[in-house]
Scaffold this active site. Structure first.
Site, mmCIF file in Angstrom:
data_model
loop_
_atom_site.group_PDB
_atom_site.id
_atom_site.type_symbol
_atom_site.label_atom_id
_atom_site.label_comp_id
_atom_site.label_asym_id
_atom_site.label_seq_id
_atom_site.Cartn_x
_atom_site.Cartn_y
_atom_site.Cartn_z
ATOM 1 N N ASN A 100 0.613 -0.733 0.229
ATOM 2 C CA ASN A 100 -0.102 0.205 0.009
ATOM 3 C C ASN A 100 0.932 1.176 -0.581
ATOM 4 O O ASN A 100 1.546 1.061 0.758
ATOM 5 C CB ASN A 100 -0.641 -0.079 1.313
ATOM 6 N N THR A 101 0.421 2.351 -1.630
ATOM 7 C CA THR A 101 1.264 3.754 -0.969
ATOM 8 C C THR A 101 0.208 4.183 -0.345
ATOM 9 O O THR A 101 1.280 5.505 -0.006
ATOM 10 C CB THR A 101 2.012 3.681 -2.340
ATOM 11 N N HIS A 129 -12.881 -4.778 0.342
ATOM 12 C CA HIS A 129 -12.667 -4.478 -0.978
ATOM 13 C C HIS A 129 -13.786 -4.725 -2.110
ATOM 14 O O HIS A 129 -14.812 -5.451 -2.066
ATOM 15 C CB HIS A 129 -11.498 -4.812 -1.552
ATOM 16 N N LYS A 133 -11.313 -7.342 -7.306
ATOM 17 C CA LYS A 133 -10.013 -8.006 -5.831
ATOM 18 C C LYS A 133 -9.597 -8.975 -6.515
ATOM 19 O O LYS A 133 -10.684 -10.116 -6.278
ATOM 20 C CB LYS A 133 -9.849 -7.035 -5.456
#
Length: 240
Positions: A100-101, A129, A133
């Site tokens: 995760n950014t 989600h 996904k």
């Protein structure tokens, strides 16, 4: 001006990263979605951002190594063999891999690690989600699980429980449970629950816009472009 090349440029995250690159005032070196495109892109980019698929990682890392171009890998669903590839590439170039950014998730992971180190409570991680996904648990859930396990001083592989069905018996002390929900258009909700006797702490992160991850990825890519060979994380970007 640092030029960012996007691997998996036609995907949802690839398109979002392109917009975030422009918003950050950085240059866009272009994008690639086919194997024969990644090597030329790596040659003209100062840093690569990869949001494609696990099956493409080997080719992307090879292209980055040949061109000596740093690479940020945000692709989820990676397995042990993929991490071995990342470790090998990090001997030659700067590699940042993360599930995760988001800058918020990065800070959340640090809080989870600290809480796990101080509290010997039960830990459960729940994530939800969108219906499309394909991997579960999410990369972010696993990232948070790794943080919790690190707080306990053990590898996540020894503590992780990904499913419970039927007569499973009482919860095994010290384990970290995962629950995955899928539906609708949810971008990404994550909750880490610390459950003790008579009290509970819940640490949550709710992503409301995909651009959150894109802006974090661009910030990390610009930072990574100036780093020596090695393997990095989002915590390094924030100096945690």
């Amino acid at each position: 001006m640092i030029a960012i090349g996007i691997l998996g440029s036609e995907g949802r995250m690839g398109r979002a990263v392109a917009l975030a690159t422009e918003a950050a005032g950085a240059a866009l070196a272009g994008g690639a979605d086919a194997q024969d495109e990644c090597q030329p892109l790596a040659q003209r980019a100062d840093v690569l951002v990869d949001f494609s698929a696990p099956g493409a990682l080997e080719d992307h890392l090879l292209a980055a190594r040949i061109a000596r171009t740093p690479i940020l890998v945000g692709t989820t669903g990676l397995r042990e063999r993929h991490h071995a590839m990342l470790d090998a590439a990090a001997q030659e170039i700067a590699v940042l891999q993360t599930g995760n950014t988001s800058l918020g998730v990065t800070l959340l992971a640090r809080l989870v690690r600290e809480a796990a180190a101080k509290l010997d409570w039960d830990i459960e991680i729940a994530e939800m989600h969108h219906r499309h996904k394909v991997d579960a648990p999410s990369g972010t859930a696993l990232l948070l699980g790794e943080a919790a396990a690190a707080g306990r001083g053990l590898p996540l592989s020894e503590l992780k429980v990904e499913s419970r069905a039927g007569l499973t018996g009482a919860r095994t002390e010290g384990t970290i449970g995962f629950a995955s929900l899928r539906g609708g258009s949810v971008i990404g909700d994550h909750s880490v629950v610390f459950a003790g006797e008579g009290e509970r702490i819940e640490l949550n992160h709710l992503a409301q816009d995909r651009s959150t991850f894109a802006h974090g990825a661009v910030k990390a890519a610009l930072w990574l472009a100036g780093q020596p060979a090695g393997r990095y994380s989002m915590s390094d970007v924030l100096g945690l």
